[in-house]
Design a protein around this motif. Structure first.
Motif, short mmCIF file in Angstrom:
data_model
loop_
_atom_site.label_atom_id
_atom_site.label_comp_id
_atom_site.label_asym_id
_atom_site.label_seq_id
_atom_site.Cartn_x
_atom_site.Cartn_y
_atom_site.Cartn_z
N MET A 75 0.82 -1.20 0.00
CA MET A 75 0.00 0.00 0.00
C MET A 75 0.86 1.26 0.00
N LEU A 76 2.03 1.16 -0.61
CA LEU A 76 2.92 2.31 -0.73
C LEU A 76 2.45 3.20 -1.86
N ASP A 77 2.67 4.52 -1.72
CA ASP A 77 2.32 5.39 -2.84
C ASP A 77 3.37 5.22 -3.94
N GLN A 78 3.11 5.78 -5.12
CA GLN A 78 3.91 5.48 -6.30
C GLN A 78 5.38 5.87 -6.14
N LEU A 79 5.66 7.00 -5.50
CA LEU A 79 7.05 7.44 -5.37
C LEU A 79 7.86 6.44 -4.54
N TYR A 80 7.28 6.03 -3.42
CA TYR A 80 7.98 5.09 -2.56
C TYR A 80 8.10 3.71 -3.22
N LEU A 81 7.06 3.30 -3.92
CA LEU A 81 7.10 2.01 -4.60
C LEU A 81 8.19 2.00 -5.66
N THR A 82 8.29 3.08 -6.42
CA THR A 82 9.32 3.17 -7.45
C THR A 82 10.71 3.09 -6.84
N PHE A 83 10.91 3.82 -5.74
CA PHE A 83 12.22 3.77 -5.09
C PHE A 83 12.52 2.38 -4.55
N LEU A 84 11.52 1.71 -3.99
CA LEU A 84 11.73 0.37 -3.45
C LEU A 84 12.18 -0.59 -4.55
N VAL A 85 11.55 -0.53 -5.71
CA VAL A 85 11.94 -1.39 -6.82
C VAL A 85 13.34 -1.03 -7.31
N LEU A 86 13.64 0.26 -7.38
CA LEU A 86 14.97 0.71 -7.81
C LEU A 86 16.05 0.22 -6.85
N SER A 87 15.75 0.20 -5.55
CA SER A 87 16.73 -0.26 -4.56
C SER A 87 17.07 -1.73 -4.75
N ARG A 88 16.16 -2.48 -5.39
CA ARG A 88 16.41 -3.90 -5.65
C ARG A 88 17.15 -4.10 -6.97
N THR A 89 16.74 -3.34 -8.00
CA THR A 89 17.29 -3.56 -9.34
C THR A 89 18.59 -2.80 -9.58
N HIS A 90 18.75 -1.65 -8.90
CA HIS A 90 19.90 -0.77 -9.14
C HIS A 90 19.98 -0.39 -10.62
N SER A 91 18.82 -0.26 -11.23
CA SER A 91 18.77 0.06 -12.66
C SER A 91 17.48 0.80 -12.98
N TYR A 92 17.60 1.99 -13.59
CA TYR A 92 16.41 2.73 -14.02
C TYR A 92 15.65 1.95 -15.08
N THR A 93 16.40 1.31 -15.98
CA THR A 93 15.77 0.56 -17.08
C THR A 93 14.96 -0.62 -16.55
N LYS A 94 15.57 -1.43 -15.67
CA LYS A 94 14.86 -2.58 -15.13
C LYS A 94 13.69 -2.17 -14.25
N THR A 95 13.85 -1.06 -13.54
CA THR A 95 12.75 -0.57 -12.71
C THR A 95 11.57 -0.15 -13.58
N ALA A 96 11.88 0.52 -14.67
CA ALA A 96 10.82 0.94 -15.60
C ALA A 96 10.10 -0.27 -16.18
N GLU A 97 10.86 -1.31 -16.52
CA GLU A 97 10.25 -2.52 -17.08
C GLU A 97 9.33 -3.20 -16.08
N GLN A 98 9.75 -3.27 -14.82
CA GLN A 98 8.94 -3.93 -13.80
C GLN A 98 7.67 -3.16 -13.49
N LEU A 99 7.75 -1.83 -13.57
CA LEU A 99 6.60 -1.00 -13.22
C LEU A 99 5.76 -0.60 -14.44
N TYR A 100 6.22 -1.01 -15.63
CA TYR A 100 5.51 -0.70 -16.88
C TYR A 100 5.36 0.81 -17.09
N ILE A 101 6.45 1.53 -16.81
CA ILE A 101 6.48 2.96 -17.07
C ILE A 101 7.77 3.26 -17.82
N SER A 102 7.93 4.51 -18.28
CA SER A 102 9.14 4.86 -19.04
C SER A 102 10.31 5.12 -18.09
N GLN A 103 11.51 5.01 -18.63
CA GLN A 103 12.70 5.28 -17.83
C GLN A 103 12.75 6.72 -17.34
N PRO A 104 12.43 7.73 -18.20
CA PRO A 104 12.40 9.11 -17.71
C PRO A 104 11.42 9.30 -16.56
#
Length: 292
Positions: free
Chosen positions: A1-30
């Motif tokens: 139940m995290l809001d989008q900003l925190y969820l995005t950061f949480l995924v990034l902390s696991r992937t260490h990659s903007y590209t992979k984070t974007a792929e997992q969240l189905y959003i663009s890298q920018p």
């Protein structure tokens, strides 16, 4: 139940990659980059830095990610309990290798006897791995020995367990009425791996007598208590173990507890730990009464 900003950061902390984070969240890298920048501005904290070719999470960012992971797991557990109060619950815990031989079986037997639990998952590793599992939310709680930062976890003491020097019943050291640490350094020492609570306790005991593990002429590092016990029975060296691990062998005199003049025998607390300020604190502490 995290809001989008925190969820995005949480995924990034696991992937260490903007590209992979974007792929997992189905959003663009920018979009990922913008959300991380917005979160840093909102909190006034530096969470990530980019040192080509690697993205790094700052220490503050790692602490936030651990908190978000625990919060996310607990919120999902609570939501499931509220939505389906009559559904069988799941237990997911970690245990150190030493405690997997005498505390964890006792706990699993008790849980299995209760109809309320549908799934039990037990993960066995060393103390460091168990602490990490709880800190990141991968385990609900853990059974551990050894030292840990008590400011970062909730915990309850299960009991105090004797930590003793042990050799084969036929070992030459059994001929001595009492021994010092200096008497042991020429004997092969069977010791657990780095990250083990048992090894940390042993090293601390030795340091108190101005002895280092490196002072032993023969150091045999083994990750499994069962293998250590087998080698002891075969007459290979000395080890320091919790008495409960060798209770049966001591009774039939296959193994012998050595008498130490110095600080070689002591009792150490065994703990059940969980995420600090966990909503499910009372649930976890219920198991302490079972294990006592």
């Amino acid at each position: 139940m995290l809001d989008q900003l925190y969820l995005t950061f949480l995924v990034l902390s696991r992937t260490h990659s903007y590209t992979k984070t974007a792929e997992q969240l189905y959003i663009s890298q920018p979009a990922v980059t913008q959300q991380i920048q917005r979160l840093e501005e909102k909190l006034g904290l530096k969470l990530v830095y980019y040192h080509r070719p690697n993205l790094k999470i700052t220490q503050i960012g790692e602490e936030l990610a651990d908190f978000l992971q625990r919060t996310n797991v607990q919120s999902q557990q609570l939501l499931e309990r509220l939505q389906t109060p009559n559904k069988f619950r799941e237990i997911n815990f970690s245990t150190t290798r030493s405690l997997s031989e005498f505390l964890a079986p006792q706990l699993i037997e008790e849980i299995a006897a209760r109809d309320a639990f549908r799934k039990i998952s037990c993960h066995v590793g060393n103390t460091e791995q168990a602490l990490t599992a709880v800190r990141t939310g991968k385990s609900q709680f853990a059974l551990v020995e050894g030292n840990f930062d008590k400011n970062k976890f909730g915990y309850k003491i299960i009991r105090s367990e004797p930590f003793i020097a042990v050799v084969s019943g036929h070992h030459v050291l059994t001929q001595y009425r009492s021994l010092t640490w200096s008497d042991l350094v020429k004997t092969p020492l069977l010791v657990r791996e780095e990250g083990s609570g048992s090894r940390e306790i042993l090293a601390s005991l030795a340091r108190a007598e101005n002895v280092s593990l490196s002072d032993f002429e023969h150091l045999i590092v083994i990750s499994e208590p069962l293998l250590i016990r087998r080698l002891l029975l075969g007459g290979v060296g000395i080890s320091f173990l919790y008495r409960s691990l060798v209770e049966e062998q001591l009774k039939n005199k296959q193994l012998v507890e050595l008498s130490m003049l110095d600080n070689g025998q002591t009792a150490h607390d065994l703990y059940l730990i969980y995420a600090k300020d966990s909503y499910f604190k009372e649930d976890y502490e219920e198991w302490v009464d079972v294990l006592k």
